[in-house]
Design an enzyme around this catalytic site. Structure first.
Site, PDB file in Angstrom:
ATOM      1  N   HIS A 170      -0.403   0.250 -10.323  1.00  0.00           N
ATOM      2  CA  HIS A 170      -1.154  -0.675  -9.466  1.00  0.00           C
ATOM      3  C   HIS A 170      -1.575  -1.912 -10.258  1.00  0.00           C
ATOM      4  O   HIS A 170      -2.772  -2.246 -10.345  1.00  0.00           O
ATOM      5  CB  HIS A 170      -2.380   0.011  -8.863  1.00  0.00           C
ATOM      6  CG  HIS A 170      -2.857  -0.666  -7.606  1.00  0.00           C
ATOM      7  ND1 HIS A 170      -3.366   0.031  -6.530  1.00  0.00           N
ATOM      8  CD2 HIS A 170      -2.899  -1.972  -7.247  1.00  0.00           C
ATOM      9  CE1 HIS A 170      -3.710  -0.816  -5.575  1.00  0.00           C
ATOM     10  NE2 HIS A 170      -3.436  -2.044  -5.996  1.00  0.00           N
ATOM     11  N   ARG A 189       0.845  -1.175   0.000  1.00  0.00           N
ATOM     12  CA  ARG A 189       0.000   0.000   0.000  1.00  0.00           C
ATOM     13  C   ARG A 189       0.892   1.239   0.000  1.00  0.00           C
ATOM     14  O   ARG A 189       1.959   1.256   0.627  1.00  0.00           O
ATOM     15  CB  ARG A 189      -0.934   0.016   1.230  1.00  0.00           C
ATOM     16  CG  ARG A 189      -2.087  -0.972   1.124  1.00  0.00           C
ATOM     17  CD  ARG A 189      -3.069  -0.558   0.040  1.00  0.00           C
ATOM     18  NE  ARG A 189      -4.189  -1.478  -0.128  1.00  0.00           N
ATOM     19  CZ  ARG A 189      -4.259  -2.413  -1.060  1.00  0.00           C
ATOM     20  NH1 ARG A 189      -3.247  -2.588  -1.887  1.00  0.00           N
ATOM     21  NH2 ARG A 189      -5.325  -3.166  -1.176  1.00  0.00           N
TER      22      ARG A 189
END
Length: 312
Positions: A275, A227
């Site tokens: 991502h 993250r």
């Protein structure tokens, strides 16, 4: 009697999931009606949810049995006090394999020094920096859950010295498992390539900060597929400038998409990927969700439910 399922995500998600989800439910012999609008909340048995969904208040869903997240990470919903039913993380073979491939690819890139050759096609024969073999390279992984454990095993099978750190001790074949403050300090100090695969919790936010970077091996490579908020961005930029960190390969960010004017884009010592490391693939994840519902119908416990006390 048919089950009622709410698919609450983006329109794009629904376009990709619709044929696969309906097929997977049929293959698991599940009679279900899937809706994309919560017009009658009390009628729904299950909710399939992603952070792209506007749905935040689950209190009206009085007949709900469980919520299935389309993401492996649940930090965007785990503190939602209106959830009174099990929340299941997405743990899916396709997602795990995608992460393993991305992490191994990035580790091998830095291990072999490929950037030196890919980015310098200038007619100079550079044969003065032969990399060590994998057995002589120390890899650290912060986070030994489903994804971290799979990556640790894959890297160990390639011959790397792999050590992982997690909140609690883990039994990961071929890799050593450390925990606690002393274990973290050991991983930071010895890793030539450090991979971040931790969930985002109050205890892991900014785990890569001024103090932890100072404990890292000088010239280490940093790879983040966990993250974005695991890293203090400003501290990272300073560490790259000083050479404490040689290069950072980042797949996750505090704000996504990463703004076009963000300093990460222009920094030659940072690689940005969009991502993509552990993309949820509709075909395989639809079978995972259908399998969970089948377990519930058969009276078996749901898998990968969130532990509310730890936040993942």
């Amino acid at each position: 009697m048919a089950l009622n399922i709410l698919f609450s995500a983006s329109e794009s998600d629904w376009r990709h999931y619709q044929p696969h989800l309906q097929s997977a439910l049929a293959e698991h012999f599940i009679d279900a009606k899937i809706s994309t609008l919560p017009n009658d909340p009390g009628a729904f048995d299950f909710v399939i949810w992603s952070p792209a969904s506007p749905l935040q208040d689950f209190a009206p869903f009085t007949n709900l049995k469980a919520i299935f997240s389309l993401w492996a990470g649940v930090e965007k919903v785990v503190r939602n006090s209106s959830i009174k039913v099990p929340l299941c993380r997405m743990v899916d073979p396709g997602l795990t394999q995608g992460m393993v491939e991305w992490v191994c690819g990035q580790v091998l890139r830095h291990h072999l020094g490929l950037d030196r050759h890919i980015l310098q096609q200038d007619g100079i024969w550079r044969h003065d920096n032969i990399p060590p073999l994998a057995k002589d390279r120390k890899i650290g992984i912060l986070g030994l859950g489903e994804l971290g454990g799979a990556c640790a095993q894959a890297l160990a099978r390639l011959g790397f010295q792999v050590a992982g750190w997690s909140n609690s001790p883990k039994n990961v074949p071929l890799a050593s498992s450390l925990t606690g403050p002393d274990g973290l300090e050991t991983i930071l100090a010895q890793s030539e390539i450090l991979v971040l695969l931790l969930p985002l919790t109050p205890g892991t936010e900014n785990i890569i900060n001024k103090d932890s970077i100072a404990k890292m091996r000088r010239g280490a490579f940093l790879i983040n597929a966990g993250r974005g908020a695991l890293i203090d961005d400003n501290v990272l930029l300073k560490a790259l400038e000083s050479g404490q960190i040689a290069h950072a390969t980042l797949d996750v960010f505090r704000q996504e998409p990463l703004p076009s004017n963000h300093p990460f884009w222009a920094n030659a010592k940072i690689t940005v990927t969009p991502h993509m490391a552990a993309e949820t693939r509709p075909e395989s994840s639809s079978h995972t969700i259908a399998g969970q519902i089948r377990r519930w119908l058969d009276g078996k416990p749901l898998q990968h439910t969130v532990n509310w006390s730890v936040g993942y």
